[in-house]
Design an enzyme around this catalytic site. Structure first.
Site, mmCIF file in Angstrom:
data_model
loop_
_atom_site.group_PDB
_atom_site.id
_atom_site.type_symbol
_atom_site.label_atom_id
_atom_site.label_comp_id
_atom_site.label_asym_id
_atom_site.label_seq_id
_atom_site.Cartn_x
_atom_site.Cartn_y
_atom_site.Cartn_z
ATOM 1 N N GLU A 155 2.253 107.209 55.551
ATOM 2 C CA GLU A 155 1.665 106.337 54.538
ATOM 3 C C GLU A 155 0.142 106.281 54.685
ATOM 4 O OE1 GLU A 155 3.899 102.621 54.730
ATOM 5 O OE2 GLU A 155 5.508 103.715 55.705
ATOM 6 N N HIS A 162 3.006 104.670 50.054
ATOM 7 C CA HIS A 162 4.131 104.697 51.006
ATOM 8 C C HIS A 162 4.953 105.976 50.782
ATOM 9 C CE1 HIS A 162 7.708 103.437 53.107
ATOM 10 N NE2 HIS A 162 7.315 102.188 53.255
HETATM 11 C C1 BG6 Z 1 7.257 100.661 56.220
HETATM 12 C C2 BG6 Z 1 7.304 99.635 57.296
HETATM 13 O O1 BG6 Z 1 5.955 100.751 55.740
HETATM 14 O O2 BG6 Z 1 8.113 100.294 55.132
HETATM 15 C C3 BG6 Z 1 8.754 99.425 57.750
HETATM 16 O O3 BG6 Z 1 6.485 100.063 58.378
HETATM 17 C C4 BG6 Z 1 9.624 99.093 56.541
HETATM 18 O O4 BG6 Z 1 8.805 98.395 58.713
HETATM 19 C C5 BG6 Z 1 9.465 100.180 55.499
HETATM 20 O O5 BG6 Z 1 10.978 98.973 56.939
HETATM 21 C C6 BG6 Z 1 10.312 99.992 54.236
HETATM 22 O O6 BG6 Z 1 10.056 98.775 53.624
HETATM 23 P P1 BG6 Z 1 10.814 98.340 52.309
HETATM 24 O O7 BG6 Z 1 10.279 96.983 51.949
HETATM 25 O O8 BG6 Z 1 10.523 99.367 51.262
HETATM 26 O O9 BG6 Z 1 12.298 98.320 52.647
#
Ligand code: BG6
Length: 277
Positions: A253, A153
């Site tokens: 990602e 991510h």
């Molecule tokens: C992304 C998603 O991968 O991660 C989003 O597509 C999400 O919808 C984002 O808001 C962040 O997620 P987190 O759990 O780290 O707040």
């Protein structure tokens, strides 16, 4: 140089310095939270107000979403449990003056079996040189197969979100998680509102342009790419992010998400690899 260091709140991390680059990797989540090439700015974005706390994901860098991407498996926390689990450093080596390699491992525990009833070995190899390479190998050590969705991510630092252009996804099939609709991407991606899309059948490199800066993202073992920016309202609601932080990054990602899930049979493995430079 490879050093094991500790932040004030007992978060351990590995600091790497060689002639090409520097990097910091937290043992919690095997989370690369800094990568910087010599004489260049940080490539990854890290929230100024990120919690470096046990059991809380670091906001920025490269969280590892595993064994489930998003809310794909409702029994698991969003993006799985790896990003808040403590990995073990199993090897580190200075290959030459310009290249450093470390390997971290997470194995199932009594706790993980309670939320995800599979035995596994999860290995992350990180190579720090003028490229950042991450290889995440999932080995099924159970007697039954399991389904895996996952992602690196990556939060990329940009001068301003209005300058960011993502190339390489033209004509790709895509699922917009904000409207729950499928469509085909036309042209490059620019940002002027909340953006949360999963691109499928991507087998080429992705390029992020930010003024004169160009970042390349090459992926192996994956054919889905998630592009995300929370924009103003969601950013205000998010944990460990300042209200205006959405201007400073874009997430691209490298994933096995949605139809690109993997089924891993006993004794088999799958590796997700991203090369970033
Ligand atoms: C992304 C998603 O991968 O991660 C989003 O597509 C999400 O919808 C984002 O808001 C962040 O997620 P987190 O759990 O780290 O707040």
């Amino acid at each position: 140089m490879i050093e094991l260091k500790m932040l004030s709140n007992e978060i351990e991390y590995i600091e790497i310095k060689n002639e090409n680059a520097t990097a910091k990797i937290a043992l919690q989540g095997a989370h690369v939270f800094e990568y910087k090439r010599s004489r260049e700015d940080d490539l990854l974005w890290l929230s100024e107000v990120s919690d470096f706390e046990r059991g809380k994901a670091i906001r920025g860098g490269v969280p590892i979403c595993w064994p489930s991407f998003g809310a794909n498996n409702p029994e698991l926390p969003q993006h799985g449990f790896a990003r808040t689990s403590l990995f073990e450093l199993i090897s580190s080596s200075e290959i030459d003056t310009k290249t450093t390699e470390v390997e971290l491992r997470l194995r199932h525990t009594q706790e993980s079996l309670k939320v995800w009833n599979y035995k596994f070995d999860l290995l992350l190899k990180v190579t720090i040189t003028d490229k950042l390479t991450m290889e995440l190998k999932t080995i099924n050590t159970d007697e039954k197969e399991f389904k895996l969705t996952q992602a690196f991510h990556s939060y990329f630092k940009v001068s301003d979100i209005s300058n960011a252009v993502v190339k390489g996804l033209d004509k790709k099939l895509c699922f917009d998680t904000l409207t729950n609709r499928n469509f085909v991407q036309e042209g490059d991606i620019i940002f002027n509102q909340e953006f949360d899309k999963v691109y499928q059948k991507v087998d080429n490199e992705i390029i992020l342009n930010d003024k004169e800066k160009t970042i390349h993202i090459e992926n192996e073992g994956s054919s889905s790419i998630v592009v995300w920016n929370p924009w103003i309202d969601k950013c205000k609601r998010m944990s460990a992010m300042k209200n205006e932080a959405y201007k400073e990054f874009v997430c691209i990602e490298s994933a096995n998400a949605f139809e690109d899930f993997k089924v891993i049979k006993p004794k088999e493995s799958h590796t997700l690899k991203a090369i970033i430079y």
